[in-house]
Structures are given as structure tokens and as C-alpha cells.
Scaffold this motif. Structure first.
Motif, PDB file in Angstrom:
ATOM      1  N   MET A   1      40.771  25.431  34.616  1.00  8.84           N
ATOM      2  CA  MET A   1      42.067  26.019  34.994  1.00  8.84           C
ATOM      3  C   MET A   1      41.877  27.494  35.305  1.00  8.84           C
ATOM      4  O   MET A   1      41.274  28.225  34.522  1.00  8.84           O
ATOM      5  CB  MET A   1      43.071  25.855  33.840  1.00  8.84           C
ATOM      6  N   LEU A   2      42.405  27.922  36.448  1.00  8.07           N
ATOM      7  CA  LEU A   2      42.337  29.317  36.848  1.00  8.07           C
ATOM      8  C   LEU A   2      43.696  29.965  36.657  1.00  8.07           C
ATOM      9  O   LEU A   2      44.737  29.330  36.845  1.00  8.07           O
ATOM     10  CB  LEU A   2      41.904  29.436  38.316  1.00  8.07           C
ATOM     11  N   VAL A  53      41.458  46.141  44.902  1.00  4.38           N
ATOM     12  CA  VAL A  53      42.538  45.164  44.723  1.00  4.38           C
ATOM     13  C   VAL A  53      42.659  44.819  43.242  1.00  4.38           C
ATOM     14  O   VAL A  53      41.694  44.338  42.635  1.00  4.38           O
ATOM     15  CB  VAL A  53      42.275  43.888  45.542  1.00  4.38           C
ATOM     16  N   PRO A  54      43.823  45.040  42.626  1.00  2.00           N
ATOM     17  CA  PRO A  54      43.965  44.844  41.170  1.00  2.00           C
ATOM     18  C   PRO A  54      44.187  43.394  40.769  1.00  2.00           C
ATOM     19  O   PRO A  54      45.067  43.094  39.960  1.00  2.00           O
ATOM     20  CB  PRO A  54      45.185  45.704  40.840  1.00  2.00           C
ATOM     21  N   PHE A  55      43.405  42.461  41.317  1.00  2.00           N
ATOM     22  CA  PHE A  55      43.599  41.062  40.957  1.00  2.00           C
ATOM     23  C   PHE A  55      42.785  40.722  39.716  1.00  2.00           C
ATOM     24  O   PHE A  55      41.765  41.343  39.417  1.00  2.00           O
ATOM     25  CB  PHE A  55      43.191  40.150  42.118  1.00  2.00           C
ATOM     26  N   SER A  56      43.262  39.735  38.993  1.00  4.76           N
ATOM     27  CA  SER A  56      42.543  39.205  37.836  1.00  4.76           C
ATOM     28  C   SER A  56      42.574  37.689  37.940  1.00  4.76           C
ATOM     29  O   SER A  56      43.645  37.090  37.993  1.00  4.76           O
ATOM     30  CB  SER A  56      43.196  39.658  36.530  1.00  4.76           C
ATOM     31  N   LEU A  57      41.409  37.074  37.987  1.00  3.56           N
ATOM     32  CA  LEU A  57      41.301  35.628  38.112  1.00  3.56           C
ATOM     33  C   LEU A  57      40.468  35.122  36.940  1.00  3.56           C
ATOM     34  O   LEU A  57      39.256  35.264  36.931  1.00  3.56           O
ATOM     35  CB  LEU A  57      40.662  35.254  39.447  1.00  3.56           C
ATOM     36  N   SER A  58      41.151  34.548  35.962  1.00  2.00           N
ATOM     37  CA  SER A  58      40.470  34.073  34.759  1.00  2.00           C
ATOM     38  C   SER A  58      39.872  32.701  34.996  1.00  2.00           C
ATOM     39  O   SER A  58      40.491  31.834  35.615  1.00  2.00           O
ATOM     40  CB  SER A  58      41.466  34.011  33.595  1.00  2.00           C
ATOM     41  N   SER A  59      38.645  32.504  34.510  1.00  2.00           N
ATOM     42  CA  SER A  59      37.954  31.222  34.636  1.00  2.00           C
ATOM     43  C   SER A  59      37.045  31.044  33.419  1.00  2.00           C
ATOM     44  O   SER A  59      36.877  31.970  32.623  1.00  2.00           O
ATOM     45  CB  SER A  59      37.117  31.187  35.915  1.00  2.00           C
ATOM     46  N   PRO A  60      36.438  29.858  33.262  1.00  2.00           N
ATOM     47  CA  PRO A  60      35.530  29.664  32.121  1.00  2.00           C
ATOM     48  C   PRO A  60      34.358  30.626  32.080  1.00  2.00           C
ATOM     49  O   PRO A  60      33.756  30.794  31.022  1.00  2.00           O
ATOM     50  CB  PRO A  60      35.050  28.210  32.311  1.00  2.00           C
ATOM     51  N   ILE A  61      34.007  31.264  33.203  1.00  2.00           N
ATOM     52  CA  ILE A  61      32.887  32.211  33.195  1.00  2.00           C
ATOM     53  C   ILE A  61      33.357  33.650  33.109  1.00  2.00           C
ATOM     54  O   ILE A  61      32.550  34.570  33.231  1.00  2.00           O
ATOM     55  CB  ILE A  61      31.996  32.019  34.437  1.00  2.00           C
ATOM     56  N   SER A  62      34.642  33.879  32.895  1.00  2.00           N
ATOM     57  CA  SER A  62      35.154  35.247  32.803  1.00  2.00           C
ATOM     58  C   SER A  62      34.556  35.959  31.601  1.00  2.00           C
ATOM     59  O   SER A  62      34.390  35.369  30.531  1.00  2.00           O
ATOM     60  CB  SER A  62      36.679  35.236  32.684  1.00  2.00           C
ATOM     61  N   GLN A 331      38.336  39.846  33.811  1.00  2.00           N
ATOM     62  CA  GLN A 331      39.753  39.554  33.668  1.00  2.00           C
ATOM     63  C   GLN A 331      40.465  40.760  33.086  1.00  2.00           C
ATOM     64  O   GLN A 331      39.855  41.628  32.455  1.00  2.00           O
ATOM     65  CB  GLN A 331      39.973  38.329  32.780  1.00  2.00           C
ATOM     66  N   ALA A 332      41.764  40.819  33.307  1.00  2.00           N
ATOM     67  CA  ALA A 332      42.576  41.923  32.791  1.00  2.00           C
ATOM     68  C   ALA A 332      42.861  41.698  31.307  1.00  2.00           C
ATOM     69  O   ALA A 332      42.722  40.593  30.795  1.00  2.00           O
ATOM     70  CB  ALA A 332      43.883  42.010  33.572  1.00  2.00           C
ATOM     71  N   PRO A 333      43.264  42.743  30.574  1.00  2.00           N
ATOM     72  CA  PRO A 333      43.651  42.564  29.170  1.00  2.00           C
ATOM     73  C   PRO A 333      44.780  41.543  29.054  1.00  2.00           C
ATOM     74  O   PRO A 333      45.667  41.468  29.902  1.00  2.00           O
ATOM     75  CB  PRO A 333      44.114  43.964  28.760  1.00  2.00           C
ATOM     76  N   PHE A 334      44.744  40.753  27.993  1.00  2.00           N
ATOM     77  CA  PHE A 334      45.752  39.723  27.771  1.00  2.00           C
ATOM     78  C   PHE A 334      45.961  39.536  26.278  1.00  2.00           C
ATOM     79  O   PHE A 334      45.160  39.987  25.455  1.00  2.00           O
ATOM     80  CB  PHE A 334      45.314  38.396  28.404  1.00  2.00           C
ATOM     81  N   SER A 335      47.041  38.875  25.911  1.00  2.00           N
ATOM     82  CA  SER A 335      47.314  38.584  24.508  1.00  2.00           C
ATOM     83  C   SER A 335      46.493  37.377  24.082  1.00  2.00           C
ATOM     84  O   SER A 335      46.605  36.297  24.665  1.00  2.00           O
ATOM     85  CB  SER A 335      48.805  38.305  24.300  1.00  2.00           C
ATOM     86  N   ALA A 336      45.666  37.554  23.053  1.00  2.00           N
ATOM     87  CA  ALA A 336      44.818  36.464  22.574  1.00  2.00           C
ATOM     88  C   ALA A 336      45.540  35.584  21.555  1.00  2.00           C
ATOM     89  O   ALA A 336      44.988  34.584  21.096  1.00  2.00           O
ATOM     90  CB  ALA A 336      43.541  37.036  21.949  1.00  2.00           C
ATOM     91  N   ARG A 357      40.187  33.639  26.879  1.00  2.00           N
ATOM     92  CA  ARG A 357      40.458  34.123  28.228  1.00  2.00           C
ATOM     93  C   ARG A 357      41.925  33.925  28.575  1.00  2.00           C
ATOM     94  O   ARG A 357      42.651  33.205  27.884  1.00  2.00           O
ATOM     95  CB  ARG A 357      39.566  33.435  29.258  1.00  2.00           C
ATOM     96  N   ASP A 358      42.345  34.553  29.632  1.00  2.00           N
ATOM     97  CA  ASP A 358      43.745  34.524  30.045  1.00  2.00           C
ATOM     98  C   ASP A 358      44.084  33.161  30.659  1.00  2.00           C
ATOM     99  O   ASP A 358      43.480  32.752  31.652  1.00  2.00           O
ATOM    100  CB  ASP A 358      43.983  35.636  31.071  1.00  2.00           C
ATOM    101  N   ILE A 359      45.029  32.462  30.042  1.00  2.00           N
ATOM    102  CA  ILE A 359      45.402  31.136  30.517  1.00  2.00           C
ATOM    103  C   ILE A 359      46.919  30.993  30.457  1.00  2.00           C
ATOM    104  O   ILE A 359      47.561  31.467  29.510  1.00  2.00           O
ATOM    105  CB  ILE A 359      44.787  30.016  29.648  1.00  2.00           C
ATOM    106  N   ALA A 360      47.494  30.321  31.428  1.00  2.00           N
ATOM    107  CA  ALA A 360      48.915  29.973  31.402  1.00  2.00           C
ATOM    108  C   ALA A 360      49.038  28.598  30.739  1.00  2.00           C
ATOM    109  O   ALA A 360      48.655  27.584  31.322  1.00  2.00           O
ATOM    110  CB  ALA A 360      49.481  29.947  32.820  1.00  2.00           C
ATOM    111  N   LEU A 361      49.571  28.560  29.517  1.00  2.00           N
ATOM    112  CA  LEU A 361      49.603  27.327  28.731  1.00  2.00           C
ATOM    113  C   LEU A 361      50.952  26.630  28.728  1.00  2.00           C
ATOM    114  O   LEU A 361      51.113  25.595  28.090  1.00  2.00           O
ATOM    115  CB  LEU A 361      49.178  27.628  27.292  1.00  2.00           C
TER     116      LEU A 361
END
Length: 535
Positions: A1-2, A53-62, A331-336, A357-361
Motif C-alpha cells: 500500500m502506498l 517538490v514536497p511530495f511524500s510517498l510511503s512504501s515498504p522500502i521507505s 517519507q515525511a514525519p507522521f504520527s506513529a 511508516r505513513d499509512i492510511a488505515l
């Protein structure tokens, strides 16, 4: 999941971009002579995207988000009052009374420092932009005195043959080398002293300049200038600009060589040498021949070989894999935060889950995670923390449809007070009416149960003890130091000395001294076992 977001902080953009510059430079150092020349401008283009470009794309290798002083983080120092003053007297039924007060200290920048950093960054950006603009303005003024070349059949024929008949060609007596200037309306400028009768030389020059236009080299350089303006403080970005200019020229030469015969290479190299400018003039503001690159480029031209299908395929794989890694590596900072601390009467262990990592759950993620953890704890019969951790990760991965590595777990021994006291009683440890532990009737000065996260100290006592457990949380031994032992007496002297200097000293039970935070004089600390009221 990205998970895609557009909120990468500038300091992380610069950090990840710098790491990419180093990686591309290493690839360039080892593979430059083995891969097609356009590969490296493409890789530098990926770096520019990361820098701008301020994009952040979280993946299993982030990669994990690095800790920086600019991030909102704080640490707390805990000061505990003396039990002699705050503890409830025996017999009142309220033992273990310890007063805690917290003094928070912050690592984040104070508003004054933040303001100073913003001002410094703004000044640097403005100065860099001003210097680059002045250089560009001065050169543009020189080009205003150029004369349009009209009715030159040789030039017009070359332009038409390459499908660029709309491009205007000028001559100028203030430039020493051919160049292309302009973005939306690029123009070719030739030095006034060029011999228009040498059709081969003229053909090489115009072919090279038209390749610059077709490859959009000036567009790439404008983006590079923008990166320099924003990352003026970063020497790696300035180093990248030099490499990019060199690689663009090499790619342009390769494009020309693909259009001419093998026998014509030496003539093209001679044309390149005759048109090279003197000095080390920057070529970011325009596209021109550079004398500093002539020797390298001539060697490359003479050793040029057409790209094989295998090398082309390898290049595509390299660019594609680099794109994936560079795009999803940071990846950008996120709430763990994910779950509550979960414990069950069916297990000796408590579990808390977080995100790696950053995930939309989706909705109610915390409650869903709690339910998944409780299902594992209630069904567990092993009481093995490693087994529990693996089962919890598998349950969370199934619940949220992501990989198990996306979750971080804390699995801790979690016992009720009655269970702890029963275990301790078998080892000769009991608790007195004042709330302090006794070992076979003797007052315990320092007690530690590391796996349980329990520590108790007081100024006086004749025994120091440490409870040792195996990986399943079962007590396997006790480390006991009694008054009169060499290590016990040495620790007593250190404790006394620390009191006089208003500091605290902690020890491992092999007698090794370790540093500890500053604590009030004659303090008593009890970090009790995890009595969580199991569900």
C-alpha cells in the motif's frame, strides 16, 4: 500500500535530496563510461524533483524519518520528592505513596531562533537569486547587440534538414563560443569570427546547438538554478550543478554522434576543440562549449560506441529502479500512534502497536488494532513474547491489508501486583508496611527487575538486589549484593559522593558505574511494575 502526501518539510527535502546526490555521484563514478550518456541527466532530474517538490510517498522500502532539532520533540526530566516527607505513615492503608513532578525541557527551536533561521535562509535565497539574476542580465545585454543571420543557404539547409527551420541564428562579437539562449523562444548565437565557408564545421556546430534545443537542456538548467536558489547553503547541490552541466554536454555529444558517420568523429572532435571557450565560465545560465570539458569530451567522442540492446535494457532498469527507490525511499514525519497498551488475563505480556511508516488505515484504526491485539492475547497459550509479536503483526497486516513490517511492537511483561508478590516471595523478597522491599527480612536499598520495568531505591538499606528473568519472563536467578561486599561498599561511597554534589549515579549489577540524569538530593524513586488492571 502506498500513501501519497504533499507535505514534505523543506529540511527533509534537502536531506533526502542530498542523499540522492551522493548515490547518483557514486553511480556516475563507476558506470559513467559504460552506460548511455542520457542516463545521468535523467537521474539528476529525479534529484531535482526531490529537492523542489514536497511530495511524500510511503512504501515498504521507505526510510525511517530522521530526528532533527527542528522537529517538535521534547524530553522530560522527572524529579521525585523524598519519601521521608511524602510517604504515608504505616498503617494508614495507603502505602507506596510517591509524589511525582515533571519539568519538561524541549529540543525544539525557540521562537527567537526560528525567526533568526528564517531571516538567514531568506537572506541567502535573496542574495543567491540576485547574483544569478545580475549575471544573466549582463549576458543578456551582450546578446542584444547580436545580428540576425539571413539568407545563408548553408545554415537554412541544416536547420530545415533537422526540422528546426523556425529557429533564428544570430552572430555576436562579444561571445567566444556558440551558445543557445532562451526557454520559450530559444535562439542560436554564433561568434562573429566564425568561418561560414567551412560547411562541415558549421554543420557540427549547428547540429550540436539544435540537439541542445531538442533535448530541452535550457529547461533543465533553469530548474537547476531554482534548486541552487533554494538550497544555496548546500555544497552538494552546487556540486550537482557542475556534474549536471557536464552530463548534459556529454549527452548532447552522444546525440550528435548518432547522426554522423564513424569516419566523421575526428572532424567533430576537431570542431569541438576549435569552438571551446577559454576560462572556467559557468554554463548554467546558457548552453555553450566549455574548454574545461574539452579533453574529457574529445576522449569520449573518440571512444564512442553505439549502445547495444543489453546496455539499453540495463539503463532502463537502472532508471526505473532508481525512480522507485528515490520516490518511495523517504517519507515525511507522521504520527506513529496506532493502538492502546493492551493486556489480557490470558497472557503474561502486554502489547502496544505503532506504525513504522505513513499509512492510511481508514476509520477507527485504533479500535480495530486493539481488537486484533486482544484476539491474539486471549487465544495465546505459549506465553512466548516472540510468538505473540509475530502473531500480532500477522493479525494487524491481515486487518489493514499491508505488510507486517509496517508495524512496530512493544511487547512487555505485564503482571498484576499479586502475581509479582507471589513470585518474589519464592525468592525471599517481600514488601514491608512502608512500601519498600525486604530481602529475607533485610532492608533493600536498591531493587531492579529490568524486564518488568520496576526499580526502587532509598538512601538506607543493607542489600542491593536484581531480579533476572528468562525470555519467557520467568525468574531464573537473583543478583544479591550485601553490606560488606566489595562492590556494595564501592557503590555506597559513590552514592554518598553523589549526594554531596547533588547528582545521581546508577550502576549495573556487575559494579560498573553509569551516568544518570540529575535528581534531587536524597531522592527515593520507585517505578512500579506495570499494574494495568488487566482486561
Amino acid at each position: 500500500m502506498l500513501h501519497f502526501r504533499m507535505d514534505m518539510p523543506p529540511y527533509l527535502m534537502a536531506f533526502y535530496g542530498s542523499m540522492m546526490i551522493v548515490v547518483v555521484w557514486l553511480l556516475r563514478s563507476f558506470l559513467k563510461n559504460h552506460l548511455p550518456k542520457p542516463v545521468f541527466p535523467l537521474l539528476w532530474g529525479l534529484v531535482l524533483i526531490r529537492l523542489l517538490v514536497p511530495f511524500s510517498l510511503s512504501s515498504p522500502i521507505s526510510a525511517p524519518v530522521p530526528e532533527w532539532p527542528l522537529q517538535h520533540s521534547s524530553s522530560a526530566a522527572v524529579y521525585i520528592s523524598d519519601l521521608a516527607e511524602d510517604a504515608v505513615t504505616p498503617g494508614t492503608g495507603a502505602s507506596d505513596a510517591v509524589t511525582y513532578s515533571f519539568a519538561e525541557t524541549s529540543d525544539r527551536l525557540t521562537p527567537n531562533w526560528q525567526f533568526a533561521v528564517i531571516i538567514l535562509f531568506g537572506l541567502g535565497t535573496a542574495i543567491t537569486a540576485g547574483v544569478l539574476f545580475i549575471k544573466k542580465l549582463r549576458y543578456s545585454r551582450k546578446l542584444k547587440n547580436s545580428l540576425l543571420v539571413e539568407h545563408n543557404q548553408g545554415i537554412n539547409m541544416i536547420l530545415r534538414d533537422m526540422g528546426m527551420g523556425h529557429i533564428l541564428v544570430f552572430t555576436n562579437d562579444e561571445i567566444a563560443s556558440p551558445l543557445v539562449c532562451g526557454i520559450l523562444n530559444p535562439r542560436i548565437y554564433l561568434p562573429l569570427g566564425i568561418n561560414f565557408q567551412k560547411t562541415q564545421l558549421l554543420g557540427h556546430i549547428l547540429t550540436h546547438e539544435i540537439m541542445r534545443i531538442k533535448r530541452r537542456d535550457n529547461w533543465m538548467k533553469i530548474v537547476m538554478l531554482l534548486a541552487l536558489r533554494l538550497d544555496w547553503y548546500n555544497p552538494l547541490v552546487w556540486f550537482m550543478s557542475k556534474c549536471l552541466s557536464s552530463d548534459l554536454e556529454a549527452a548532447c555529444d552522444a546525440a550528435v554522434l548518432r547522426r554522423i558517420d564513424d569516419d566523421e568523429r575526428k572532424d567533430y572532435a576537431a570542431s569541438l576543440l576549435s569552438m571551446a571557450i577559454t576560462g572556467n565560465r559557468s554554463t548554467l545560465l546558457y548552453s555553450a562549449f566549455s574548454k574545461t570539458e574539452v579533453e574529457r569530451r574529445i576522449k569520449s567522442i573518440l571512444n564512442y560506441q553505439k549502445t547495444t540492446a543489453f546496455i539499453l535494457a540495463l539503463s532502463v532498469v537502472l532508471v526505473m529502479s532508481s525512480t522507485v527507490v528515490f520516490a518511495t525511499g523517504g517519507q515525511a514525519p507522521f504520527s506513529a500512534y496506532l493502538s492502546s497498551y493492551c493486556s489480557s488475563t490470558s497472557s503474561r505480556w502486554g502489547v502496544k502497536a505503532g506504525l513504522a511508516r505513513d499509512i492510511a488505515l481508514g476509520e477507527d484504526a485504533g479500535q480495530r488494532a486493539d481488537n486484533a491485539i486482544f484476539d491474539v492475547l486471549d487465544a495465546d497459550t505459549t506465553n512466548d513474547p516472540e510468538t505473540i509479536a509475530d502473531q500480532v503483526k500477522a493479525a494487524l497486516a491481515k486487518e489493514f491489508k499491508v505488510e507486517k513490517g509496517a508495524f512496530l511492537l512493544a511487547v512487555d511483561l505485564c503482571l498484576m501486583e499479586e502475581e509479582v508478590l507471589q513470585e518474589y516471595a519464592k525468592q525471599g523478597i517481600t514488601k514491608g508496611q512502608d512500601g519498600f522491599y525486604l530481602y529475607k527480612g533485610e532492608a533493600v536499598r536498591t531493587y531492579e527487575d529490568e524486564m518488568l520495568g520496576s526499580v526502587q531505591t532509598r538512601p538506607d538499606g543493607s542489600v542491593d538486589i536484581a531480579v533476572n528473568r528468562d525470555r519467557l519472563g520467568q525468574i531464573i536467578s537473583m543478583t544479591v549484593l550485601k553490606q560488606g561486599d566489595e562492590v556494595f561498599e564501592r557503590r555506597s561511597k559513590e552514592i554518598e559522593r553523589s549526594r554531596r554534589f547533588n547528582t545521581s549515579v546508577s550502576y549495573s549489577f556487575d559494579g560498573t558505574q553509569e551516568n544518570a540524569p540529575l535528581v534531587e538530593q536524597d531522592t527515593v524513586v520507585e517505578a512500579g511494575t506495570k499494574f494495568l488492571g488487566k482486561q
